[in-house]
Design a protein around this motif. Structure first.
Motif, PDB file in Angstrom:
ATOM      1  N   VAL A 357      -3.331  -7.490  -9.092  1.00 50.08           N
ATOM      2  CA  VAL A 357      -4.572  -6.103  -9.273  1.00 50.08           C
ATOM      3  C   VAL A 357      -5.046  -5.947  -7.392  1.00 50.08           C
ATOM      4  O   VAL A 357      -5.623  -4.573  -8.333  1.00 50.08           O
ATOM      5  N   ALA A 358      -5.440  -6.499  -7.774  1.00 50.69           N
ATOM      6  CA  ALA A 358      -5.623  -6.599  -6.433  1.00 50.69           C
ATOM      7  C   ALA A 358      -4.868  -5.674  -5.111  1.00 50.69           C
ATOM      8  O   ALA A 358      -5.497  -4.685  -4.728  1.00 50.69           O
ATOM      9  N   ALA A 365      -7.946   2.383  -2.009  1.00 52.77           N
ATOM     10  CA  ALA A 365      -9.003   2.045  -0.892  1.00 52.77           C
ATOM     11  C   ALA A 365      -8.146   3.421   0.163  1.00 52.77           C
ATOM     12  O   ALA A 365      -9.745   3.101   0.875  1.00 52.77           O
ATOM     13  N   SER A 366      -7.660   4.161  -0.473  1.00 52.13           N
ATOM     14  CA  SER A 366      -6.983   5.138   1.098  1.00 52.13           C
ATOM     15  C   SER A 366      -7.477   6.777   0.346  1.00 52.13           C
ATOM     16  O   SER A 366      -6.567   7.950   0.842  1.00 52.13           O
ATOM     17  N   ALA A 432     -23.125  -0.205  -5.599  1.00 55.92           N
ATOM     18  CA  ALA A 432     -22.374  -1.062  -4.298  1.00 55.92           C
ATOM     19  C   ALA A 432     -21.704   0.725  -4.183  1.00 55.92           C
ATOM     20  O   ALA A 432     -22.042   1.096  -2.677  1.00 55.92           O
ATOM     21  N   LEU A 433     -21.777   2.320  -4.927  1.00 56.17           N
ATOM     22  CA  LEU A 433     -21.280   2.945  -4.352  1.00 56.17           C
ATOM     23  C   LEU A 433     -22.729   3.657  -4.018  1.00 56.17           C
ATOM     24  O   LEU A 433     -22.194   4.400  -3.127  1.00 56.17           O
ATOM     25  N   LEU A 505     -13.541  -3.647  -2.229  1.00 57.47           N
ATOM     26  CA  LEU A 505     -14.840  -4.413  -2.311  1.00 57.47           C
ATOM     27  C   LEU A 505     -14.036  -5.151  -3.330  1.00 57.47           C
ATOM     28  O   LEU A 505     -13.828  -6.130  -3.654  1.00 57.47           O
ATOM     29  N   LEU A 506     -13.267  -5.082  -4.264  1.00 56.41           N
ATOM     30  CA  LEU A 506     -12.779  -5.277  -5.674  1.00 56.41           C
ATOM     31  C   LEU A 506     -11.456  -5.833  -5.374  1.00 56.41           C
ATOM     32  O   LEU A 506     -11.273  -6.854  -5.591  1.00 56.41           O
ATOM     33  N   SER A 507     -10.525  -4.846  -4.001  1.00 53.22           N
ATOM     34  CA  SER A 507     -10.386  -6.576  -3.987  1.00 53.22           C
ATOM     35  C   SER A 507     -10.260  -7.670  -3.086  1.00 53.22           C
ATOM     36  O   SER A 507      -9.157  -8.835  -3.469  1.00 53.22           O
ATOM     37  N   GLY A 508     -11.070  -7.573  -2.981  1.00 52.01           N
ATOM     38  CA  GLY A 508     -11.492  -8.870  -2.491  1.00 52.01           C
ATOM     39  C   GLY A 508     -12.479  -9.865  -3.409  1.00 52.01           C
ATOM     40  O   GLY A 508     -11.849 -10.882  -3.244  1.00 52.01           O
TER      41      GLY A 508
END
Length: 537
Positions: A357-358, A365-366, A432-433, A505-508
């Protein structure tokens, strides 16, 4: 428990027997379909809210209550399911919720104005909240530990697949038929589910005496806490959060309700929810991970349609084709997860799922302003695979070590955490957005000078101004035109970068959740597990 006898049509009608194991599977499969319908109903309606708004002549501000009323009622119904299923029995409670949900669906399709729709959606949501955790608790009562691998996978798939296919299903149904059919498609499955569960599921006895000892103050506290919290999370962004008196008031009510509920759970003879299950470390870790998975699942379902709809101009059907990609991997990954259930430590399976998922979030993110199907293909497939390996072992980690008397309360809390994770996740993503977009615009505006060659090249590359006309535009009255065009380009790029920031951020957040697994113990196989008929050995 006696075998199920079904009459055969004909003059000399006989009966044939179904083994207890087959009966358990028939009943559990029907409960799974009930779960799928309840979860799917949120997403298919969300994808077609504009069509419903037009049909009910509602404003943009008002139509949001079609979803908010459902979610508030559902988040109250989930924890109450433990008490109500004990009082009425799993069979009566689930069949009643399924039939009531079906009738409420018909009422929604026949709604004559917005207030009537809101009332019917609230009824739908409350009854849907009874279906989801009851199925999970029934899993542990219907199957012994050695035969739970496939049910684990199936219940995980339903929880993940319904949100993934909801947008596409809703867009297709609305475009081919009308928004009324978003509710009418529930009728036949709902009646079948209620009928089969009534006939096949008989795993516990009702305890009507509980209704005479119901903890009304605790019930009030729970309803106020969860209902007010859901309202704050749903409406806070639109009302500037605590700058709004209504949001502040509901926040205070939510905290007060939570304190009342917690106090009553400690002293009441029959609490609405037995919070002793939180003392089980595996259960607490499983709930925390369920919260994170809910944040990712519902957060991504919110992020991708928002990006495609606002920045790419996709319609609901096109968006659904992309969001459904993760469902493909879920189908492909489910048999693998099932086979590995009894071969691998569920903590390792969970770690793999969270890592995938991460990775899926990191791959997203690109994004660029031109990202479409191709850009989302690999991340959606990776993420779908990861989600399957998250929820399947999470159920076993959280509920697999609870004693039977705490299973229903534990199932309610476990499912509640996933829903709250989604609510908090969407609210946090919106904050966050907005934050990242504001920061990005400030940074980009500092370099916005129409006389600079890179700015001119960007305008030309975006097709806003032809390269050979650039010299005329930046002279005289054309400067303000070029500046406005450049400003629009900055706003678009700031939004795209903000989406990339949020995916990072969600990945973190998911990577951080991996460390929670260090606190969990490996669930052990219980040789005295429940039999398929629900009777203790």
């Amino acid at each position: 428990m006696s075998a199920l006898a079904l009459p055969l049509p004909g003059r000399n009608a006989r009966s044939f027997s179904i083994s207890p194991a087959a009966r358990a599977w028939i009943g559990f499969t029907a409960m799974l379909f009930g779960n799928f319908i309840a979860i799917l109903d949120v997403q298919i309606v969300a994808s077609s809210v504009n069509e419903i708004r037009a049909g009910l002549s509602a404003s943009l501000d008002e139509i949001g209550w079609v979803q908010t009323s459902y979610l508030i009622a559902e988040v109250i119904g989930i924890p109450l399911s433990a008490f109500l299923s004990r009082a009425f029995s799993t069979r009566v409670y689930f069949a009643g919720c399924a039939l009531g949900f079906t009738i409420a669906s018909l009422a929604c399709a026949m709604a004559w104005n917005l207030p009537s729709m809101i009332v019917f959606r609230a009824i739908q949501g409350f009854l849907a909240g009874g279906l989801i955790p009851t199925t999970m608790a029934a899993l542990f009562l219907m199957f012994p530990e050695s035969r739970r691998a496939t049910p684990y996978v199936l219940i995980g798939m339903v929880s993940l697949l319904a949100p993934a296919v909801g947008a596409g299903t809703g867009g297709y149904v609305t475009s081919v038929l009308s928004w009324h059919w978003l509710f009418l498609i529930n009728l036949l499955p709902g009646v079948l589910v209620a009928s089969i569960v009534w006939r096949c599921v008989d795993i516990d006895e009702p305890q009507p005496a509980l209704l005479r000892r119901v903890d009304l103050p605790g019930l009030l506290g729970l309803a106020l806490a969860l209902g007010s919290l859901q309202f704050v999370l749903e409406e806070g962004m639109h009302r500037d959060w605590f700058d709004d008196a209504l949001i502040t008031g509901f926040s205070i009510v939510s905290v007060a309700g939570a304190l009342l509920f917690a106090a009553r759970a400690r002293i009441a003879a029959e609490p609405i929810l037995d919070l002793r299950c939180l003392a089980n470390r595996n259960f607490s870790v499983g709930c925390a991970i369920s919260f994170v998975v809910g944040t990712m699942l519902y957060g991504v379902v919110f992020l991708i349609p928002t990006f495609l709809g606002h920045l790419r101009g996709y319609d609901s059907l096109q968006i659904g084709q992309i969001t459904m990609l993760s469902g493909i991997t879920m189908f492909l990954s489910a048999p693998i997860a099932g086979r590995l259930q009894h071969k691998l430590d569920p903590r390792w399976m969970m770690a793999w799922g969270l890592a995938m998922v991460a990775l899926g979030n990191w791959l997203d993110a690109s994004l660029t302003a031109g990202s479409g199907f191709d850009a989302f293909l690999l991340p959606q497939l990776v993420r779908g695979h990861g989600f399957t390996f998250c929820l399947v072992p999470a159920t076993r980690i959280a509920l697999g070590t609870l004693p039977d008397e705490l299973l229903k309360s534990g199932s309610g809390l476990f499912n509640l955490m996933r829903n709250l994770g989604g609510a908090f996740g969407i609210a946090g993503i919106q904050i966050a957005l907005r934050h990242f977009r504001s920061l990005n615009e400030q940074g980009l505006h500092t370099s916005l000078d129409i006389a600079r060659v890179p700015v001119q090249d960007a305008l030309a590359a975006a097709g806003r101004i032809a390269p050979d006309a650039m010299g005329e535009v930046i002279s005289g009255q054309g400067v303000w035109i070029a500046t406005r065009l450049a400003g629009a380009l900055v706003e678009r790029e700031a939004a795209v970068i903000a989406f990339n920031n949020v995916f990072l951020l969600l990945s973190g957040v998911v990577i951080a959740a991996l460390f929670l697994l260090l606190l969990a113990n490996k669930p052990q196989l219980d040789p005295l597990a429940m039999s398929p008929t629900g009777a203790s050995k």
